[in-house]
Design an enzyme around this catalytic site. Structure first.
Site, mmCIF file in Angstrom:
data_model
loop_
_atom_site.group_PDB
_atom_site.id
_atom_site.type_symbol
_atom_site.label_atom_id
_atom_site.label_comp_id
_atom_site.label_asym_id
_atom_site.label_seq_id
_atom_site.Cartn_x
_atom_site.Cartn_y
_atom_site.Cartn_z
ATOM 1 C CE LYS A 182 -35.517 -68.079 -37.655
ATOM 2 N NZ LYS A 182 -34.055 -67.962 -37.835
ATOM 3 C CB THR B 113 -33.825 -64.321 -39.683
ATOM 4 O OG1 THR B 113 -33.830 -64.872 -38.375
ATOM 5 C CG2 THR B 113 -33.338 -65.377 -40.653
#
Length: 334
Positions: free
Chosen positions: A193, A250
């Site tokens: 990620k 994120t």
């Protein structure tokens, strides 16, 4: 929480996330020993109950004791590993004689080691093969966790009874832990990620719009799932907190160091200039290389991660790289 036995939790690593997890463990009623290389950080935590260098604005419990001596970790009931991914192996090699072989280890670092191509759990198992191992991952910003804002994470452990015990020991009123039996899936989500977040930051810096960012998040999740399944992870794990949840946070919040790095690159700032003088680590910078190499070794197509790696490590032109992504042959979504 009052009926929990007081345990001693060791935390290896005093950056923002390590300090925040020390605060979590203390809030759950445990005594905490926080290891750091930095004598000034140790002094600040012990004297002022703060870590102004890495986590300014968070008040820390007096139940947290900081130290530069790994020998202080010998009698800990649980050890949280929170050293940046590219340094964790060296720290464990140097301190393995101080770690009891029966002490459960909880991996809280996200990445793939560049020099070996190993995932963190694989690398830890080579160094400390007898220690029980779990993975803690999910959508978290350290300052929010330390300030007791509501947070939910996954704790993944192949040993269900151990996973329950670890979750009970670390869970508190603002830090909610969901259990999983899939440490591989939880680890893959956290590692990849950060790379996708850099791509989303570049999109923001280039002002390419929210449509493009949504497409990147969705296709980035597809890359995470492909790699996770190839390594033996479970699809449902990658759709949960440690996969989709962590990816969403994120890729959409300016607090993210990886997103901020990508945004700066998209705005035309040279990577050397952006990194100059920074003390915090954007894990996606190294993970872009190690994740891409891992995917290549497994014959998995991960075009977004490939593109980010080319920009960060091969000086690829951002505009040309975006054009190449958009020119890829059409195919079925699934």
């Amino acid at each position: 929480m009052t009926d929990k036995p007081v345990k001693t939790i060791g935390v290896l690593g005093s950056g923002a996330w390590g300090t925040a997890l020390a605060a979590v463990a203390a809030e759950a009623g445990n005594d905490v020993i926080l290891w750091s290389r930095n004598k000034d950080v140790v002094s600040d935590i012990n004297k002022n109950h703060e870590n102004k260098l890495y986590l300014k604005g968070a008040s820390l419990s007096p139940k947290i004791t900081a130290t530069t001596e790994t020998s202080a970790l010998q009698n800990c009931d649980i050890l949280l590993l929170v050293v940046p991914s590219q340094h964790l192996g060296a720290v464990l090699e140097a301190s393995k004689d101080q770690i009891n072989s029966k002490t459960p280890l909880v991996l809280c670092t996200k990445g793939v080691e560049i020099k070996s191509g190993l995932m963190m759990t694989e690398m830890i198992t080579e160094i400390l093969p007898e220690n029980p191992l779990a993975v803690l991952s999910g959508p978290t910003f350290a300052i929010e966790v330390a300030n007791k804002l509501p947070t939910a994470v996954t704790l993944a452990c192949a040993d269900e009874s151990l996973g329950k015990a670890l979750s009970k020991t670390l869970n508190n009123r603002s830090f909610r832990i969901y259990q999983s039996l899939d440490p591989i899936g939880a680890e893959i989500g956290g590692a990849v990620k950060n790379v996708i977040a850099i791509a989303c930051g570049i999109v923001a810096g280039k002002k390419l719009g929210d449509n493009a960012r949504a497409a990147l998040i969705t296709r980035g999740l597809s890359e995470i799932v492909k790699l996770g399944l190839a390594k033996g992870g479970r699809r449902e794990t990658l759709m949960g907190l440690s996969g989709m949840g962590d990816l969403t946070l994120t890729c959409t919040a300016t607090q993210s160091r990886n997103y901020a790095l990508g945004k700066a690159l998209g705005e035309g700032i040279k990577i050397q200039d952006y990194l100059k003088g920074r003390i915090t680590v954007a894990e996606g910078l190294s993970s872009s290389k190690s994740v891409t190499e891992l995917a290549q070794n497994l014959s998995i197509d991960m075009p977004i991660c490939d593109a980010v790696c080319s920009i960060l490590h091969n000086n690829a032109d951002i505009d040309k790289t975006i054009a190449q992504l958009l020119a890829r042959p059409q195919k079925a979504e699934v």
